[in-house]
Structures are given as structure tokens and as C-alpha cells.
Design a protein around this motif. Structure first.
Motif, PDB file in Angstrom:
ATOM      1  N   ASP A  53      39.471  40.158  49.528  1.00 14.67           N
ATOM      2  CA  ASP A  53      39.114  41.428  48.873  1.00 14.67           C
ATOM      3  C   ASP A  53      38.446  42.386  49.854  1.00 14.67           C
ATOM      4  N   ASP A  71      38.797  36.861  39.941  1.00 16.45           N
ATOM      5  CA  ASP A  71      39.248  38.056  39.218  1.00 16.45           C
ATOM      6  C   ASP A  71      39.167  37.917  37.702  1.00 16.45           C
ATOM      7  N   HIS A  91      32.534  37.129  42.021  1.00 17.36           N
ATOM      8  CA  HIS A  91      32.888  37.218  43.446  1.00 17.36           C
ATOM      9  C   HIS A  91      31.666  36.851  44.297  1.00 17.36           C
ATOM     10  N   HIS A 103      46.690  36.656  45.894  1.00 17.83           N
ATOM     11  CA  HIS A 103      45.574  35.711  45.910  1.00 17.83           C
ATOM     12  C   HIS A 103      46.043  34.311  45.501  1.00 17.83           C
ATOM     13  N   HIS A 122      39.669  34.138  48.427  1.00 21.40           N
ATOM     14  CA  HIS A 122      39.924  35.321  47.588  1.00 21.40           C
ATOM     15  C   HIS A 122      38.895  36.427  47.892  1.00 21.40           C
TER      16      HIS A 122
HETATM   17 ZN   LIG Z   1      39.037  39.851  43.573  1.00 21.95          ZN
END
Ligand SMILES: [Zn+2]
Length: 201
Positions: free
Chosen positions: A93, A40, A52, A6, A89
Motif C-alpha cells: 500500500d 482491506d 493496516h 494483494h 499487503h
Molecule cells: Zn490495503
């Protein structure tokens, strides 16, 4: 995908500025790097949900990008790339594995939470799990050109990300076996902050 991937992807979206707008490249790289890591930070509190936002980071980036185009200050550039890095990011995911202790088993249907639709998005598993060989390969493919293009101190960030990613990739499956042992023996007061997936056997 693992955190080093990431971080490297974040740096990669800002890297063109080294050529296009060298004066603003550092601000963009710092913002994008931080944005790649930011989601994260929810690892221990509602992971892949609390920080997120697959859609909202992208939407937030638009007005900031417009303001950046008008005023071109380093802070605005950094903020634009922070949102872009975070948006990327969350999207990445989606293409990775699910939220479980051993994501290579493929039993989880939770990749990332979609706050707009109020439901979990399912993992696509293009990269089967964080730290998988294909995850490490992706990190290397993105990281090596960055080592050439970027200068210090960003070169160092790339180097550290590659080393950490390499070690993580080597140890990933073993870590899953260690986690329940480690987290199973912590005091009750700490234990309540440990995500359930680390306690599975
Ligand atoms: Zn993540």
C-alpha cells in the motif's frame, strides 16, 4: 494496489512451499491468501488504518514463525503466512497511490497509517493508483506463473483474481464517477458508514 493484486502477491509468497514442503503448502496458501486480503476488511471503517499495521504484522510473524519451525503444524504454518501476507499487503500500500476518490490526481498524502509512529505514511506511487495499468500488469505477471505452479482449488482463486482485477482495471476511473452518485442517494442511516472519499465530487 487493488485487492486482487494483494491476494495474488499473498499466494506468491506461499507458492514456493509447493516444491519445498508440499504437505504444508495448502495451509500456507490459505493463510497467505487470507493475509493478503485481511487489512482491506477495514475498507468501510478507517481504511488503511484500522487493520493496516505495516510494522506490527511483521513483528507478530517472528514468534509465530519460530513456533512453526519447532512444531510444523498446518495451523501454525497458516498463521505465519497470514501475518506475512498482511505485512506484505501494508508494505505494498505504501508503494501505491493515496487515499482519495481519484488517486490518479495525486492529491492525498495518506498511503497507510503507521501505528508505531502515530502518523500517516505518504504514498510512493510506484503504482499510481489501484486498478492502474501497471497494477493490472503486476497482477498478470504474478498471476500467470501461479496458474502454472498451483493446483486446484488455488488455480481457481488465481483465475478469479485475474478476471476481477481485469474488470476493475477497465472500470476503475468510471467507478470513481459513479461512487458519489450512488452513495449520495443512500439513506442517512447508511450514509454515515460511507467513507468521505466516496462522497467527493
Ligand atoms: Zn490495503
Amino acid at each position: 494496489m487493488m485487492l486482487p493484486t494483494h491476494a495474488l502477491m499473498g499466494l506468491a509468497i506461499a507458492a514456493p512451499l509447493v516444491v519445498v514442503a508440499p504437505d504444508l503448502a495448502s495451509a500456507a496458501l490459505v493463510g497467505a491468501f487470507a493475509g493478503g486480503l485481511l487489512p482491506d476488511l477495514d475498507l468501510y471503517a478507517g481504511h488503511r488504518r484500522t487493520l493496516h499495521y505495516p510494522t506490527l504484522y511483521t513483528i507478530a510473524a517472528v514468534p509465530v514463525a519460530i513456533a512453526t519451525a519447532l512444531f510444523l503444524t498446518p495451523w501454525l504454518v497458516a498463521l505465519t503466512f497470514l501475518f506475512l501476507g498482511a505485512a506484505l499487503h501494508c508494505r505494498m500500500d505504501r508503494y501505491g497511490g493515496g487515499l482519495e476518490l481519484r488517486p490518479w490526481e495525486g492529491t492525498s498524502d495518506r498511503a497507510v497509517y503507521d501505528h508505531v509512529r502515530s502518523r500517516w505514511r505518504a504514498p510512493k506511487r510506484w503504482v499510481r493508483y489501484d486498478g492502474a495499468p501497471e497494477d493490472l500488469l503486476l497482477a498478470i505477471l504474478v498471476g500467470l506463473p501461479l496458474l502454472v505452479v498451483l493446483e486446484e482449488p488455488f488455480q481457481w482463486l488465481v483465475g478469479v483474481a485475474l478476471v476481477v482485477g481485469g474488470l476493475y482495471g477497465l472500470l476503475r476511473r468510471r467507478l470513481a464517477n459513479i461512487a458519489p452518485v450512488v452513495f449520495g442517494s443512500v439513506p442517512e442511516s447508511v450514509n454515515e458508514y460511507v467513507p468521505n472519499r466516496y462522497k467527493q465530487n
